[in-house]
Design an enzyme around this catalytic site. Structure first.
Site, PDB file in Angstrom:
ATOM      1  N   TYR A 106       0.868  -1.188   0.000  1.00  0.00           N
ATOM      2  CA  TYR A 106       0.000   0.000   0.000  1.00  0.00           C
ATOM      3  C   TYR A 106       0.895   1.226   0.000  1.00  0.00           C
ATOM      4  CZ  TYR A 106      -3.597   3.305   1.769  1.00  0.00           C
ATOM      5  OH  TYR A 106      -4.452   4.366   1.939  1.00  0.00           O
TER       6      TYR A 106
ATOM      7  N   LYS B 118      -1.174  -1.315  -4.244  1.00  0.00           N
ATOM      8  CA  LYS B 118      -2.293  -0.358  -4.236  1.00  0.00           C
ATOM      9  C   LYS B 118      -1.616   0.997  -4.346  1.00  0.00           C
ATOM     10  CE  LYS B 118      -5.449   1.406  -0.741  1.00  0.00           C
ATOM     11  NZ  LYS B 118      -5.757   2.652  -1.399  1.00  0.00           N
TER      12      LYS B 118
HETATM   13  C1  NAY Z   1      -7.693   3.640   1.747  1.00  0.00           C
HETATM   14  O1  NAY Z   1      -6.812   2.948   2.227  1.00  0.00           O
HETATM   15  O2  NAY Z   1      -8.782   3.751   2.254  1.00  0.00           O
HETATM   16  C2  NAY Z   1      -7.368   4.389   0.542  1.00  0.00           C
HETATM   17  O3  NAY Z   1      -6.238   4.795   0.332  1.00  0.00           O
HETATM   18  C3  NAY Z   1      -8.411   4.595  -0.465  1.00  0.00           C
HETATM   19  C4  NAY Z   1      -8.010   5.676  -1.348  1.00  0.00           C
HETATM   20  C5  NAY Z   1      -8.484   6.984  -0.815  1.00  0.00           C
HETATM   21  N1  NAY Z   1      -7.428   7.647  -0.121  1.00  0.00           N
HETATM   22  C6  NAY Z   1      -7.601   8.237   1.039  1.00  0.00           C
HETATM   23  C7  NAY Z   1      -6.399   8.762   1.693  1.00  0.00           C
HETATM   24  O4  NAY Z   1      -8.688   8.374   1.541  1.00  0.00           O
HETATM   25  O5  NAY Z   1     -10.258   7.032  -2.286  1.00  0.00           O
HETATM   26  C8  NAY Z   1      -9.086   7.721  -1.967  1.00  0.00           C
HETATM   27  C9  NAY Z   1      -9.396   9.173  -1.672  1.00  0.00           C
HETATM   28  O6  NAY Z   1     -10.233   9.308  -0.540  1.00  0.00           O
HETATM   29  C10 NAY Z   1     -10.079   9.821  -2.858  1.00  0.00           C
HETATM   30  O7  NAY Z   1      -9.337   9.580  -4.016  1.00  0.00           O
HETATM   31  C11 NAY Z   1     -10.245  11.322  -2.658  1.00  0.00           C
HETATM   32  O8  NAY Z   1      -9.004  11.969  -2.674  1.00  0.00           O
END
Ligand code: NAY
Length: 291
Positions: free
Chosen positions: A135, A163
């Protein structure tokens, strides 16, 4: 077809305790209503890095119990700068539950050397019957991995991909070109179309808890070579994401879920309680884009 995974939210009650019923409702909504292909459990969106070890296990228990009989992929994010904990969680989700894929955030806070990072990953997968997705989320961890770093991590056959929550599309292209057999799941929902063009295998995101249909349509248009339509849908999706980001992404998604009849509850401190402005903002987003 590229798969769409919801980065699963965790429902909390007003006091910041895990709300099991609400979390189960989110899972059911993601699978039954949104039609996701999988769930990424214990990620940033699950507010995992604000949870204790037993709470993390509880979220894994709930997700496994609720979804393991459904036809969806389940990925457990077990990473933590506390390597002992990460190893314990990896064993827990694979041996006590039945997760076949785990993921681990790059260890953060201290400036670990790459050798230390590689050791961390090799230790986590060493004794478990599961594959692992790295990740990578440099914006939140401060840890950037180079192409050569990925090459060294990928030497471990149990490390099957990444990811990739990173806006560096040059690096993404280089990883795709050099490792055609590794899985790359795109983590920035607002950058899906460029990631599809670079050949990702799917996407994992917070907004897919509420906005999967447009994304599936976009992927479909992209796969049919209808790039104009795919671009149109990317714009539509990003209008929603921009509004969500401006209002606070996790509270807004939770409040939209509430509008949809799903008891997603609150975010956990240190994240702030929703104020009237956030609630009103989420109402407006719901009425404009989801009603
Ligand atoms: C996670 O582990 O939940 C994620 O990384 C999912 C990816 C999201 N990142 C974060 C930091 O929330 O979906 C994205 C993000 O919310 C979205 O792209 C808006 O920036």
């Amino acid at each position: 077809m590229q798969k769409v995974y919801a980065a699963l939210m965790t429902a909390f009650d007003e006091n910041g305790n895990i709300d099991e019923k609400g979390t189960r409702e989110i899972i059911r909504h993601d699978i039954d209503v949104e039609g996701v292909d999988g769930l990424y459990v214990g990620g940033s969106t699950g507010e995992n890095f604000m949870l204790g070890k037993d709470e993390k296990k509880r979220v894994f228990d709930i997700a496994w119990d609720e979804a393991h009989n459904d036809d969806v992929d389940l990925i457990a994010q077990v990473g933590s700068p506390n390597l002992h904990e990460a190893m314990e969680l990896a064993k827990y989700v694979t041996n006590e539950l039945g997760f076949k894929t785990i993921s681990a955030v790059t260890p953060f806070y201290y400036n670990f050397t790459f050798d230390e990072i590689k050791h961390y990953y090799d230790e986590i997968v060493k004794d478990v019957d599961a594959n692992l997705l790295v990740y990578s989320i440099p914006a939140l961890t401060g840890v950037s991995l180079s192409l050569d770093n990925f090459a060294k991590l990928f030497e471990n056959p149990k490390i099957i991909g990444v990811k990739y929550t990173n806006a560096d599309f040059y690096l993404l292209e280089r990883i795709r070109e050099r490792f055609p057999d590794k899985k790359i799941l795109s983590g920035f929902d607002e950058m899906l179309l460029p990631a599809l063009i670079e050949g990702v295998d799917g996407c994992i995101g917070s907004t897919y808890n509420v906005n999967t249909k447009v994304v599936k349509e976009e992927i479909d248009a992209y796969n049919k070579g209808d790039f104009e339509r795919a671009r149109e849908l990317e714009h539509q999706k990003n209008d929603v994401i921009t509004a969500m980001l401006n209002n606070g992404i996790y509270p807004t998604i939770k409040l939209i879920l509430e509008h949809m009849g799903v008891h997603a509850g609150y975010t956990r401190a240190p994240m702030a309680k929703y104020d009237d402005k956030v609630i009103k903002g989420a109402d407006e987003i719901y009425n404009k884009y989801f009603k």
